[in-house]
Scaffold this motif. Structure first.
Motif, PDB file in Angstrom:
ATOM      1  N   LEU A  14       0.830  -1.322  -0.226  1.00  0.00           N
ATOM      2  CA  LEU A  14      -0.124   0.191  -0.175  1.00  0.00           C
ATOM      3  C   LEU A  14       0.820   1.127   0.147  1.00  0.00           C
ATOM      4  CD1 LEU A  14      -2.692  -0.832   2.456  1.00  0.00           C
ATOM      5  CD2 LEU A  14      -3.045  -0.141   0.074  1.00  0.00           C
ATOM      6  N   GLN A  15       1.781   1.123   0.771  1.00  0.00           N
ATOM      7  CA  GLN A  15       2.716   2.325   0.749  1.00  0.00           C
ATOM      8  C   GLN A  15       3.191   2.680  -0.411  1.00  0.00           C
ATOM      9  OE1 GLN A  15       6.571   1.806   2.356  1.00  0.00           O
ATOM     10  NE2 GLN A  15       6.870   3.680   3.254  1.00  0.00           N
ATOM     11  N   GLN A  16       3.841   1.407  -1.183  1.00  0.00           N
ATOM     12  CA  GLN A  16       4.540   1.694  -2.368  1.00  0.00           C
ATOM     13  C   GLN A  16       3.324   2.331  -3.576  1.00  0.00           C
ATOM     14  OE1 GLN A  16       6.950  -1.403  -3.786  1.00  0.00           O
ATOM     15  NE2 GLN A  16       8.450  -0.634  -2.024  1.00  0.00           N
ATOM     16  N   GLN A  17       2.173   1.673  -3.428  1.00  0.00           N
ATOM     17  CA  GLN A  17       1.200   2.225  -4.356  1.00  0.00           C
ATOM     18  C   GLN A  17       0.968   3.757  -3.901  1.00  0.00           C
ATOM     19  OE1 GLN A  17      -2.138  -0.572  -3.672  1.00  0.00           O
ATOM     20  NE2 GLN A  17      -1.439  -1.776  -5.271  1.00  0.00           N
ATOM     21  N   LEU A  18       0.989   4.255  -3.025  1.00  0.00           N
ATOM     22  CA  LEU A  18       1.100   5.698  -2.557  1.00  0.00           C
ATOM     23  C   LEU A  18       1.813   6.479  -3.660  1.00  0.00           C
ATOM     24  CD1 LEU A  18      -0.862   6.424  -0.690  1.00  0.00           C
ATOM     25  CD2 LEU A  18       1.170   6.661   1.101  1.00  0.00           C
ATOM     26  N   GLY A  19       2.985   5.922  -4.110  1.00  0.00           N
ATOM     27  CA  GLY A  19       3.944   6.618  -4.833  1.00  0.00           C
ATOM     28  C   GLY A  19       3.506   6.189  -6.455  1.00  0.00           C
ATOM     29  N   THR A  20       2.917   4.937  -6.697  1.00  0.00           N
ATOM     30  CA  THR A  20       2.966   4.617  -8.001  1.00  0.00           C
ATOM     31  C   THR A  20       1.718   5.116  -8.652  1.00  0.00           C
ATOM     32  OG1 THR A  20       2.232   2.524  -7.338  1.00  0.00           O
ATOM     33  CG2 THR A  20       4.380   2.482  -8.270  1.00  0.00           C
ATOM     34  N   PHE A  21       0.617   5.045  -7.666  1.00  0.00           N
ATOM     35  CA  PHE A  21      -0.890   5.431  -8.194  1.00  0.00           C
ATOM     36  C   PHE A  21      -1.045   6.967  -7.894  1.00  0.00           C
ATOM     37  CE2 PHE A  21      -2.553   1.045  -7.288  1.00  0.00           C
ATOM     38  CZ  PHE A  21      -1.971   0.475  -8.555  1.00  0.00           C
ATOM     39  N   LYS A  22      -0.211   7.594  -7.187  1.00  0.00           N
ATOM     40  CA  LYS A  22      -0.229   9.045  -7.048  1.00  0.00           C
ATOM     41  C   LYS A  22      -1.899   9.471  -7.022  1.00  0.00           C
ATOM     42  CE  LYS A  22       4.291  10.471  -8.917  1.00  0.00           C
ATOM     43  NZ  LYS A  22       4.721   9.618  -9.918  1.00  0.00           N
ATOM     44  N   ASP A  23      -2.154   9.926  -8.106  1.00  0.00           N
ATOM     45  CA  ASP A  23      -3.453  10.330  -8.048  1.00  0.00           C
ATOM     46  C   ASP A  23      -4.913   9.792  -8.436  1.00  0.00           C
ATOM     47  OD1 ASP A  23      -2.607  10.627 -10.735  1.00  0.00           O
ATOM     48  OD2 ASP A  23      -3.375  12.533 -11.146  1.00  0.00           O
ATOM     49  N   GLN A  24      -4.313   8.467  -8.579  1.00  0.00           N
ATOM     50  CA  GLN A  24      -5.378   7.363  -8.903  1.00  0.00           C
ATOM     51  C   GLN A  24      -5.936   6.953  -7.704  1.00  0.00           C
ATOM     52  OE1 GLN A  24      -2.583   5.337 -11.477  1.00  0.00           O
ATOM     53  NE2 GLN A  24      -4.310   4.881 -12.881  1.00  0.00           N
ATOM     54  N   LEU A  25      -6.888   7.667  -6.957  1.00  0.00           N
ATOM     55  CA  LEU A  25      -7.245   7.461  -5.655  1.00  0.00           C
ATOM     56  C   LEU A  25      -7.989   6.315  -5.667  1.00  0.00           C
ATOM     57  CD1 LEU A  25      -8.814  10.660  -3.855  1.00  0.00           C
ATOM     58  CD2 LEU A  25      -7.107   8.887  -2.735  1.00  0.00           C
ATOM     59  N   HIS A  26      -8.919   6.037  -6.817  1.00  0.00           N
ATOM     60  CA  HIS A  26      -9.734   4.893  -6.900  1.00  0.00           C
ATOM     61  C   HIS A  26      -9.015   3.590  -6.766  1.00  0.00           C
ATOM     62  CE1 HIS A  26      -8.568   5.233 -10.893  1.00  0.00           C
ATOM     63  NE2 HIS A  26      -9.182   4.271 -11.326  1.00  0.00           N
ATOM     64  N   LEU A  27      -7.977   3.513  -7.354  1.00  0.00           N
ATOM     65  CA  LEU A  27      -7.248   2.386  -7.464  1.00  0.00           C
ATOM     66  C   LEU A  27      -6.582   2.079  -5.941  1.00  0.00           C
ATOM     67  CD1 LEU A  27      -5.211   2.388 -10.534  1.00  0.00           C
ATOM     68  CD2 LEU A  27      -7.279   1.257  -9.977  1.00  0.00           C
ATOM     69  N   LEU A  28      -5.953   3.096  -5.416  1.00  0.00           N
ATOM     70  CA  LEU A  28      -5.383   3.029  -4.066  1.00  0.00           C
ATOM     71  C   LEU A  28      -6.305   2.649  -3.060  1.00  0.00           C
ATOM     72  CD1 LEU A  28      -2.577   3.861  -3.113  1.00  0.00           C
ATOM     73  CD2 LEU A  28      -3.535   6.067  -2.621  1.00  0.00           C
ATOM     74  N   ASN A  29      -7.719   3.244  -3.154  1.00  0.00           N
ATOM     75  CA  ASN A  29      -8.733   2.896  -2.122  1.00  0.00           C
ATOM     76  C   ASN A  29      -9.154   1.448  -2.414  1.00  0.00           C
ATOM     77  OD1 ASN A  29      -8.320   5.396  -1.433  1.00  0.00           O
ATOM     78  ND2 ASN A  29     -10.398   6.150  -1.684  1.00  0.00           N
ATOM     79  N   ALA A  30      -9.172   1.135  -3.535  1.00  0.00           N
ATOM     80  CA  ALA A  30      -9.499  -0.387  -3.775  1.00  0.00           C
ATOM     81  C   ALA A  30      -8.456  -1.328  -3.162  1.00  0.00           C
ATOM     82  CB  ALA A  30      -9.739  -0.454  -5.312  1.00  0.00           C
ATOM     83  N   SER A  31      -7.369  -1.117  -3.136  1.00  0.00           N
ATOM     84  CA  SER A  31      -6.335  -1.887  -2.480  1.00  0.00           C
ATOM     85  C   SER A  31      -6.586  -1.861  -0.998  1.00  0.00           C
ATOM     86  CB  SER A  31      -4.908  -1.623  -2.790  1.00  0.00           C
ATOM     87  OG  SER A  31      -4.652  -1.236  -4.125  1.00  0.00           O
ATOM     88  N   ALA A  32      -6.707  -0.676  -0.640  1.00  0.00           N
ATOM     89  CA  ALA A  32      -6.910  -0.359   0.847  1.00  0.00           C
ATOM     90  C   ALA A  32      -8.281  -1.219   1.433  1.00  0.00           C
ATOM     91  CB  ALA A  32      -7.076   0.943   1.282  1.00  0.00           C
ATOM     92  N   VAL A  33      -9.046  -1.179   0.625  1.00  0.00           N
ATOM     93  CA  VAL A  33     -10.475  -2.020   1.028  1.00  0.00           C
ATOM     94  C   VAL A  33     -10.123  -3.505   0.861  1.00  0.00           C
ATOM     95  CG1 VAL A  33     -12.668  -2.646   0.389  1.00  0.00           C
ATOM     96  CG2 VAL A  33     -12.071  -0.300   0.326  1.00  0.00           C
ATOM     97  N   ILE A  34      -9.173  -3.983  -0.019  1.00  0.00           N
ATOM     98  CA  ILE A  34      -9.175  -5.314  -0.051  1.00  0.00           C
ATOM     99  C   ILE A  34      -8.149  -5.602   1.312  1.00  0.00           C
ATOM    100  CG2 ILE A  34      -7.679  -7.257  -1.258  1.00  0.00           C
ATOM    101  CD1 ILE A  34      -8.420  -5.636  -4.044  1.00  0.00           C
ATOM    102  N   SER A  35      -7.222  -4.964   1.488  1.00  0.00           N
ATOM    103  CA  SER A  35      -6.527  -5.214   2.750  1.00  0.00           C
ATOM    104  C   SER A  35      -7.356  -5.140   4.039  1.00  0.00           C
ATOM    105  CB  SER A  35      -5.344  -4.251   2.985  1.00  0.00           C
ATOM    106  OG  SER A  35      -5.657  -3.136   3.738  1.00  0.00           O
ATOM    107  N   MET A  36      -8.398  -4.604   4.044  1.00  0.00           N
ATOM    108  CA  MET A  36      -9.183  -4.201   5.274  1.00  0.00           C
ATOM    109  C   MET A  36     -10.321  -5.673   5.322  1.00  0.00           C
ATOM    110  SD  MET A  36     -10.279  -0.345   5.312  1.00  0.00           S
ATOM    111  CE  MET A  36     -11.808  -0.645   6.186  1.00  0.00           C
ATOM    112  N   ILE A  37     -10.469  -6.028   4.199  1.00  0.00           N
ATOM    113  CA  ILE A  37     -11.695  -6.983   4.228  1.00  0.00           C
ATOM    114  C   ILE A  37     -11.491  -8.150   5.196  1.00  0.00           C
ATOM    115  CG2 ILE A  37     -12.791  -8.666   2.777  1.00  0.00           C
ATOM    116  CD1 ILE A  37     -13.250  -6.786   0.677  1.00  0.00           C
ATOM    117  N   VAL A  38      -9.989  -8.631   5.021  1.00  0.00           N
ATOM    118  CA  VAL A  38      -9.605  -9.717   5.838  1.00  0.00           C
ATOM    119  C   VAL A  38      -9.774  -9.678   7.374  1.00  0.00           C
ATOM    120  CG1 VAL A  38      -7.773 -11.480   6.152  1.00  0.00           C
ATOM    121  CG2 VAL A  38      -8.012 -10.528   3.882  1.00  0.00           C
TER     122      VAL A  38
END
Lengths: 352, 408
Positions: B360-384
């Motif tokens: 997630l921390q790395q995606q913060l760099g790669t996705f920069k302003d692609q908030l929807h992608l960043l948030n999708a990963s974050a939600v996946i990490s929260m689901i578990v």
């Protein structure tokens, strides 16, 4: 031959001596009750026999074997706890089979034994239930059944009825008495309830501060208490005591005359044989043995009248401000503030 | 009554504060890239007016005629398979020349918003559109009009889609790998300490040995040691072990021929050991306090029945401690799952083995302003953790109350 033998048993917790020099022999098939006020060491003595506490000094022999170094499971004992201590996550069947499973007994044999025990206790229909689904009396029975399946040399009961309500307590007491006569097993039973002690026991052991006060059959203890403590502990209401002096002693030192509290007696049973004429002594007389008698030497003012139905208990204060009680199956015509005089027969009095 | 409604108000406020970020996260992850970039998540639930540009038709698609028809939404959604636009057409921006009323024979350029139902001039034809997007384009003489780009304002219906999830899960292997790595780290790092702690807790609660209470005090006081403080010695220890293992590897096997002798000092195993070590004090403390509260007579009864310590532990203590064991496993699972710093310093650092928080921390760099992608990963990490919590929550609540009430 003695089934259980305690030789000079001592137990200290740190500096506190909780069991002092206990000597006791229990015969095979006997029902022995340890009784005493709370903190007298009766439960500790039972736990010493069970092996849940280690002896400080002394010897315990069960069925001819010295058991001091044996773990509880190897001593040939089974114990019923005050809280029943049933395993809450197991069914009744598995509760009863637990010890047999640990011994590695064959499944069929375990089933046979558990079912036999359940039959004795009339609880075959409970075997598949969990303890949480049982009533207090049923749990009690499971706890007893759990000890029966082990077929021990000695049954130990630690205040098993104190968690039951009064009606159930009476029923279960009767059941335990029946069970004992049916199995004929040596039983040691701890209680603080003198009614349980008197009704169940072949032999009562009265304890106080870790010392044995007296050992004997219930009626022997009741009629011939060996000391003031036993006399006061057994019997309800409590025995009355009056201070006074010995005015004469018989030659065999078994009987003496007493004067005090307005009472003078003929020769009565003297318990403390080491006392000389003129020594201070206490006269003990049970409330039931007092007689209303207008010429009696004992005079008191009524402070309370308790009518229980089966008997009436009258609380009084003597002229010397000593409180005492009078119990009668009749309802005497006494009211608070009245004065009454009492006499008694010398054969019912004891001198301590 | 006043204090009770105050309680409720405060409670509602707390719930609100805690729930809003979660709602924001989930909402944003379900929106289109454009929408998540241009407007806040709170606008996603109500119709919003947005401008779009559409072309009337594709070049060469029309034959000569007088009347042409079409639909604005069909044109807008052409070639888009996600987040189709729907709603009510409000207006179209007209931009063109009309005869100038002040200067006859001259024209002037105007821009104006044309509402639905009004006719406007497009390439010499009369262009008229309806709220549902249908448009009619009439000419006086047969023509083949050139395509025209028009700006349309549409009051858009809320629209959600799972495209962001498909992208982070299937576009590349980063998120699936992170999920697998996190499980590889978390499951042993939960089971190992709880097992050790259960044994230790039983010993501290019910076995008599010299120095027991002092040892327990020491174990409990270890809870105050912060993980960060111990990083340096731990890293030194692991690299020592790794170089020793490398040497052993070189001596025992013929790895030198393939030059594959090096044993990594940062691995999943080092994470297991570290999380176990730092989880144990609290685990022992919690479990010991629960186990010591079990009735003494139960254990004595088992001793009379002939059970030794191991049998008492396995047949009585473990089944009766399930609530406490479960509640601690939830704690430990959540900590390890969400842990970033230990994994960053001690965990494996090759790209395939990164755990979720690092990914997630790395995606913060790669996705920069692609908030929807960043948030999708974050939600996946929260689901578990959410699933773990919901599955075990009845134990969790009972476990938190452990020892405070009799029975249970």
């Amino acid at each position: 031959m003695a089934q259980v033998e305690l030789k000079d048993v001592n137990k200290t917790f740190g500096e506190v001596k909780v069991i002092r020099n206990v000597e006791l022999e229990i015969n095979k098939g006997e029902f022995v009750v340890f009784v005493g006020p709370s903190g007298c060491g009766k439960s500790t003595l039972l736990r010493l026999i069970a092996g849940l506490e280690t002896l400080t000094s002394g010897e315990i022999v069960i069925a001819g074997r010295a058991v001091m170094d044996l773990p509880p499971s190897k001593r040939g004992i089974a114990m019923v706890f005050q809280s029943y201590a049933l395993y809450p996550h197991m069914t009744v069947f598995h509760n009863m089979a637990f010890s047999l499973n640990l011994q590695g007994m064959a499944k069929a044999e375990i089933r046979k034994r558990v079912e036999a025990a359940a039959k004795i206790l009339q609880m075959e229909h409970l075997l598949d239930r969990r303890p949480a689904a049982l009533s207090g009396g049923q749990r009690q029975r499971v706890a007893i059944g759990r000890s029966i399946v082990r077929n021990p040399d000695v049954f130990l009961f630690d205040e098993p009825l104190s968690n039951l309500d009064a009606a159930l307590r009476h029923d279960t007491r009767v059941e335990i008495a029946k069970l004992h006569s049916q199995l004929g097993a040596t039983t040691i039973y701890v209680t603080h309830d003198q009614v349980e002690a008197m009704t169940l026991a072949d032999k009562i052991v009265v304890l106080k501060d870790g010392e044995v006060m007296q050992v004997g059959a219930p009626m022997e203890l009741f009629n011939h208490p060996a000391n003031e403590f036993v006399a006061g502990f057994l019997g309800s209401p409590k025995m009355n005591f009056f201070d006074g002096k010995l005015t004469a002693i018989s030659k065999d030192k078994n009987r003496a005359k007493f004067a005090g509290e307005g009472v003078t007696t003929k020769l009565v049973r003297l318990v403390s044989g080491d006392k000389a004429k003129g020594a201070k002594a206490r006269l003990g007389i049970r409330p039931q043995n007092l007689r209303l008698d207008s010429k009696g030497g004992l005079r008191g003012r009524v402070t309370l009248v308790e009518k229980l139905g089966t008997e009436t208990i009258v609380e009084l204060v003597s002229d010397g401000k000593v409180p005492f009680r009078f119990a009668s199956p009749d309802v005497p015509a006494l009211r608070v503030g009245d004065h009454a005089r009492f006499s008694f027969s010398a054969k019912h009095a004891h001198l301590f | 009554m006043v204090s009770r409604s105050l309680h409720h108000a405060v409670l509602a406020l707390i719930v609100f504060i805690w729930v809003v970020p979660f709602v924001a996260l989930v909402t944003t992850s379900l929106r289109s890239e454009l929408a998540s970039k241009t407007s806040g998540f709170w606008t996603a639930f109500t119709p919003t007016e947005l401008g779009h540009r559409f072309s009337t038709h594709d070049k060469g698609a029309l034959e000569e005629g007088l009347v042409f028809t079409g639909n604005i939404f069909d044109r807008l959604n052409l070639g888009e398979d996600s987040f189709p636009i729907s709603g009510v057409v409000e207006s179209v921006l007209f931009q063109g020349r009309i005869p100038d009323p002040d200067n006859p024979d001259k024209t002037k350029l105007i821009r104006k918003l044309v509402p639905t139902g009004e006719v406007m001039d497009v390439r010499g034809g009369a262009f008229r559109f309806d709220a549902n997007g249908d448009f009619v384009w009439r000419f006086d003489a047969p023509t083949i009009p050139r395509p025209k780009n028009l700006d349309v304002f549409i009051n858009q219906e809320p629209i959600f889609g799972t495209e962001a999830y498909q992208e982070v899960l299937f576009e590349n292997k980063h998120v699936p790998n992170a999920l697998i790595s996190s499980f590889i780290v978390t499951i042993p790092a939960t089971i190992i300490p709880i097992t050790i702690a259960a044994f230790a807790a039983y010993a501290f609660a019910w076995m008599r040995f010299p120095g027991r209470d002092w040892l327990f005090v020491i174990v409990v006081s270890l809870m105050v040691v912060p993980t960060q403080l111990a990083f340096l010695p731990i890293l030194q220890g692991f690299s020592g072990i790794a170089s020793w293992a490398t040497a052993l590897n070189a001596w025992m096997t013929d790895c030198e021929t393939t030059s594959s002798c090096a044993v990594a000092s940062k691995s999943f195993a080092s994470l297991w050991v570290t999380h176990t070590a730092f989880g144990l004090p609290l685990a022992i403390y919690l479990l010991r306090n629960y186990i010591v509260g079990l009735p003494r007579e139960l254990l004595e009864s088992a001793r009379i029945d002939g059970a030794n310590h191991l049998q008492i532990f396995t047949k009585l203590i473990v089944p009766l401690s399930v609530p406490a064991l479960a509640s601690f496993s939830i704690f430990q699972f959540l900590w390890v799952w969400n842990d970033l710093i230990v994994a960053l310093y001690i965990g494996p650092n090759n790209a395939d083995d990164l755990v979720f928080p690092i990914r997630l921390q790395q995606q913060l760099g790669t996705f920069k302003d692609q908030l929807h992608l960043l948030n999708a990963s974050a939600v996946i990490s929260m689901i578990v953790p959410v699933i773990v919590f919901l599955a075990m929550q009845r134990y969790f609540i009972r476990g938190l109350l452990a020892g405070s009430v009799k029975g249970g």
